[in-house]
Each structure stands twice: as C-alpha cells, then as structure tokens.
Scaffold this motif. Structure first.
Motif: not given
Lengths: 164, 508
Positions: B251-252, B316-319, B321-334, B336-344
């Motif tokens: 959570x952001x 999949x919702x993540x806060x 953070x620094x590596x969001x882009x790489x993590x998001x890539x993993x989430x898509x490959x895992x 996930x139909x939606x990637x929810x990004x929660x900011x600062x």
C-alpha cells in the motif's frame, strides 16, 4: 390483499429514518427559529422576549435517536380530549388554536406519543402545525435535516369499515 | 506526566452569536465542546480539537471558527513545529507515532509540473457537448493476436473468433474507488462506495476486510475483492462475488508494512465478514507469507483464476517503490490482468507516520517507468495499469492516463466527497464525519443515500471535465490518450525527471 374502507385522501406525513438520525437536534433549533416572531437565528434565541417553543423533540438513547413530532393521527385523542375546542382536525393535520387554549393539559395526558409541549409560562400547549401556521409548503425540520433523516411522505388515509 | 504539547488548533467562538443550542457539543467526537449549565454558556477545550471542522459546518448560527494555532516556537527551518511536537509526543509516550490519510510532506507533485496540450489552427479541437466523447475503459488483458476463421469466399460475412477470449471488464469512466475495507471505514461509508460504483458503472474495491453478505447480491458486479496478507473473509464464494480479485502486496501509504484493526473495532458484523472471532485483533502480516518470489505470486494468481473459473480478472497491487518497473514486469509475466500501483501520497486508515512520510516514490514517476518498461518488453497489452495515490482532480486523471495508466484509483478524493476533511485522525476511530469509525453513534452520520449521490456527482463532474480536456486536445476517446505522452510537457522539471516521465520540456 387490498385495503378495505373508504378513501379519504392522500395525506402528507413526516417520517424519521432512525438509522440515519444523528441526534444533532438541528430540527429542534430550526423549528424554534421558524416559529419565532423574527424567524432569525440570533434574534429568536437571544433577543426575542417571547421565546418561541420548538414542536419537535429528538428522542435519544445511546446510538439510537430519532426526531419525533405530532403524528397528526387519524383518530386524534388530543382533539377528543380538548375541553376548549382549541385542538381540531384541519384538512390534513391536527391544528391547535392557541388563543383558545386554556392550558388544562388534557391533550398532553391524552397524546400517546408525548409530543405536545407544555408552556407553563404562557399556560398554553404547543404542538407541530406541519409549518402551516408559518405558511410553509415543506416543514422546516424536513428541509433543514442535515442527514435527510426526516422525510415527507405521502400516505393513503382510509376510513376503515367496521369489521363484523 | 504533564504534557508539553501545544494545542494544534484554536477555536474561536463569537459569544454574541452563540445560541447555546449545543449542536457543536454533540457533533464533536473528541469532546472538545462543552456546555456549562450553571453559566449557560459553551466552553471549548482547544487541546482536544483535531481541526475536522464538523462543528463549524453544523453550527446553525455561524458562531464558530477553527483555525491552525499559530503558536510561536522560535522559527526554525529544520526543527519545525511538527518535528518539535513529534519529539514531545514520543518523549511522553515512547511509542510509534501513528497517522491517517496520506503523505502530507512537500515532495514534488509532478502532476503540478506537467501541462496538457490543446489543438490550435492546424488540427481541430472537439466540442464534447456536440460530439460523442468516449471515456469507457476496458480493464484486463488485451490479446497479442486474434485467430479468426473465415469461410472461403464468404467475403468477411462469417468471421468467427477461433480462440477463447480472456475476461475484460468495462467501466464507464476510468475512475475506480480504491481499496478501503469494511472495518477501516464504516459500513455506511463502504456501502456508499458500492452504491455509487454500481450507479455510475464503475468499480469499488472491498479492501481486505471481506464483502458483507448483504451487499453481495446487489453489488458483486462492481466489486473488486481483495485477497491480502491477512486473508480476511476469504473463501470461494467471496472470490466469485466480484468482477476482479486483487492480491494486495503493498500500500502506498505504508509500503512493506502490514495492518492492524484493533480488537475494539471488530464488532459482530465485522467479525462475521472477516471470519474471525468477535473482539479479536485483525492483524495483516507485512508480507504475504506464501509469496516470496514472482513464481509464488504466479501460483497464487493461478489459484485465484482456478477458483473463479478463469472468469474474473486478477489484479496485483503494489506500492510504488524503487524497482516497481522490474517488479511490474514480473507481475505481468506471473499472469496479472491488472497492475495496481499505489504511490507515495496514497492514503491509509493508520500507518506509522515515519513510514507514511518517507517510504515509496511519487506515482507519476512509477506510472511512467512501469509503462515504459512493459512497452519495451512488448508485454504492455497483457495487463492494465491502475494508478493510485494522490489523484486529486480530473486533470490528475488525464495526466496519469497520458503517462501510461489505464485507469486510476481514487480513495482520499472519494472520502473528501463524502465529508472527510483530512484531519488525519482516522487511526483514533473517532471520525466525527462517520467515515473512519465503527462507533454506531458516529457511523450513522454517513447516510449512504446522500454519500452515494455525492460520489456520483464527483464521478460525473470529473468525467465531464475530462471530456472537455480531451476535446481540447482534439481526441475523442480516452483510448487515444493512453500513454500518449506527446500531449504532455514538463514545466520546472530537471532533465532526469523529464527522462523518467518520458515527457519533453515545455516549448520543446
């Protein structure tokens, strides 16, 4: 199953949604202002010599609260008990002619809802007049309720046939 | 211990306007206002005031005003009033300082440094009042390719899709209510979100507190149900009473931190919904203990798809953070139909203030970097991106979408529409506005009919504004704006910031 009886008319009634009545008592405040001489907040509360009386009362215990005013009964016990003819059934609502009220409190005793206020200073009873007495279309308590707990509803009034 | 804290607010009562109706006394959940029957006047205890302005709004005589107490410690750039107050609070309690709402520190708000384009002379702008304007958004996976079967010689009359299409969800406007659980907010507030989402044709998110049984039949079509680390209220029926299932990793407002709904808030109804004993603490662990890798995440995603018969989207919702882009890539490959990004600047009911104010990255940068990365890897179509955390107005929505989001989550903005004034005392459970509380006396203050109307008005207002902005840019569908950073220009940003945002500087 239909309702049996003689249709008498469509009546407006005030209902309180208990689950959203927040017990703020703004209905009481605005009722008093509307029934004051000046209809101004500050004047009504601070400067008018004759204090206006509110005709709605919030009943409250813990988290449960609701505003209660005259139900304008179909068969009004207060009217039947009135010894001076001050209380009478108007077109839609039970009205009170304070100039004829002698302050015997019979109506107070008779009212099953306890919504008739006693003004011991002036020796008169006061009750909700549906804001007809102040010339309003919609009662002020309904208009001012901040949480829309008080609502105006139309009800069918039917004179029931005597059952055998 | 004698407290050395100064009152945060100052209450001014105009004595000659006060009618002693005691409305302020009843409205204050913190017992700030008090009537003295002997003296027939009101008194205020400013040190209890949280500045929520409930009494000011409700005073029928306009006798009250509540303002920030401009108390005078000697002015100091580093040792600000907040720093000094926090130090004193901590010296007196020895605990973690809690806070509600989102980060209120002056980190750069990139939305305010990005401007939009408009059509002039060489391309026509569109008047949304006269021409159709599309805000409809489809969430979910978009296919890489489509296999069609064509009857030879039929001249495209009998075209059939020869593959199974993944589920998608249509929303009328790219604004979705973000996760706020029943427990964190009152039943009334929760229900208001559900009514508004279903009324407007968008979605609400249950948060991790389950979906009350009585709301399922009516609102499941508009529900995103959450599966978080506490696994509260989770069973097969719950997952299927939804349009999407969201796995909450972070959570952001508090990346890396779990949650704790104190026992006193766990009423019978919350206990039933969360499937835990009444009056027990509802503790959500910081991590999901079955997810320590992308592979683990994939296992859970497919477990959820399995239980919902591959009919629901999995988000999949993540806060951010620094590596969001790489993590998001993993989430898509895992999967996930939606990637929810929660900011600062994302909100919360309760978080350690130090975490709320210092952890995570601004959502604008996260959207841009995630969108960019997924595009580079050629997998952007496999997931929708929902951006959350600090979306304050329709222009923020437009900018977020132009940066690469498919839709946005609004939480704080929705609460403000319902009455919230961002007093940040959510964690006390004494919300005077009836939102963040389980006290039946206070929760009644939200009338779901009114609150839902306010929320729908907000969605309508924002949607109309978005159409105006789109029309100005000469675009007639939100689809055409998605990731269209050419319509954005940065003002007052440094080179690296423009680089990350993928936006040119104004004038370029």
């Amino acid at each position: 199953m239909g309702v049996e009886g003689v249709f008498r008319g469509i009546m407006r009634r005030i209902y309180c949604k208990e689950e959203v009545c927040i017990g703020c008592r703004l209905c009481e405040v605005w009722c008093r202002i509307e029934h004051s001489k000046s209809k101004k907040v500050l004047k009504a509360f601070l400067y008018e010599k004759e204090r206006a009386i509110q005709r709605v009362q919030v009943e409250e215990r813990g988290a449960v609260s609701f505003a209660l005013q005259c139900r304008h009964c179909e068969e009004p016990d207060c009217v039947y008990s009135c010894i001076s003819g001050a209380l009478y059934k108007g077109n839609e609502v039970v009205m009170h002619d304070t100039s004829r009220c002698v302050g015997c409190w019979s109506c107070v005793l008779a009212c099953p809802y306890g919504v008739i206020a006693m003004d011991e200073v002036r020796g008169k009873a006061w009750k909700c007049d549906f804001c007809e007495g102040v010339g309003r279309e919609e009662p002020i308590c309904v208009e001012k309720c901040p949480n829309e707990a008080l609502r105006l509803a139309l009800v069918l009034e039917v004179e029931h046939a005597e059952s055998e | 211990m004698k407290s050395y804290l100064l009152p945060e607010f100052k209450i001014d009562r105009e004595e000659e306007r006060c009618i002693r109706c005691r409305v302020c006394e009843r409205q204050c959940a913190f017992e700030t206002q008090r009537y003295d029957g002997e003296l027939e006047r009101m008194f205020s205890d400013a040190e209890k005031c949280v500045g929520c302005q409930r009494c000011v709004i409700f005073c029928p005589a306009n006798a009250l005003s509540v303002s920030s107490n401009q108390f005078a410690y000697r002015l100091n750039y580093g040792w600000t009033r907040e720093r000094i107050s926090d130090l004193k609070k901590q010296a007196e309690t020895g605990g973690i300082i809690l806070a509600g709402c989102g980060n209120d520190k002056p980190y750069r708000i990139y939305f305010d440094h990005i401007v939009l384009n408009a059509s002039q002379v060489t391309n026509p702008s569109i008047d949304p009042l006269r021409e159709p304007m599309e805000l409809r958004t489809f969430l979910g996976q978009k296919l890489d390719s489509l296999a069609l079967e064509l009857e030879p010689g039929s001249e495209f009359k009998d075209v059939e899709i020869k593959m199974e299409l993944p589920p998608t969800v249509m929303i009328e406007t790219p604004i979705v209510f973000s996760a706020m659980s029943y427990g964190a907010i009152s039943y009334q507030a929760f229900k208001s979100l559900a009514i508004a989402a279903s009324g407007y044709g968008t979605l609400f998110n249950t948060g991790e507190g389950g979906l009350p049984k009585d709301l399922r039949a009516k609102y499941w079509k508009n529900a995103i149900v959450q599966c978080a680390s506490g696994r509260f209220g989770v069973d097969a029926e719950y997952f299927n009473c939804s349009t999407a299932v969201e796995i909450k990793i972070g959570q952001g407002a508090k990346p890396g931190i779990g949650g704790h709904l104190p026992a006193e808030k766990v009423s019978y109804s919350i206990a039933e919904t969360r499937m835990i004993p009444e009056g027990s603490d509802a503790i959500s662990p910081a991590p999901q203990h079955d997810i320590y890798s992308i592979e683990d995440l994939s296992t859970l995603i497919y477990a959820l798809k399995e239980v919902t018969n591959y009919e629901k989207l999995v988000s999949v919702k993540i806060a951010a953070v620094h590596n969001s882009a790489a993590i998001a890539s993993g989430m898509v490959r895992a999967g996930a139909d939606i990637i929810a990004l929660d900011g600062l600047r994302g909100g919360t009911g309760a978080a350690p203030k130090i975490v709320r104010d210092n952890v995570g990255i601004p959502i604008e940068l996260a959207i841009a970097s995630v969108d960019q990365r997924l595009r580079e890897e050629g997998i952007r179509n496999r997931s929708s991106i929902i951006a959350a955390g600090g979306i304050r107005c329709s222009a923020d929505v437009i900018k977020a979408i132009a940066l690469g989001a498919d839709a946005v989550y609004i939480g704080t903005a929705a609460l403000v529409a319902m009455g919230c004034t961002l007093c940040q005392k959510c964690y006390t459970g004494r919300c005077s506005w009836g939102i963040c509380t389980q006290d039946p006396y206070l929760a009644k203050r939200i009338n779901p009919d009114i609150a839902a109307r306010r929320l729908m008005n907000l969605l309508r207002g924002w949607s109309l504004e978005m159409k105006e902005m789109l029309g100005g840019m000469g675009i007639n569908a939100i689809e055409s704006l998605r990731g269209n950073r050419d319509h954005l220009r940065g003002v007052g940003l440094q080179e690296w910031e423009l680089d990350v945002l993928g936006v040119k500087g104004a004038g370029e």
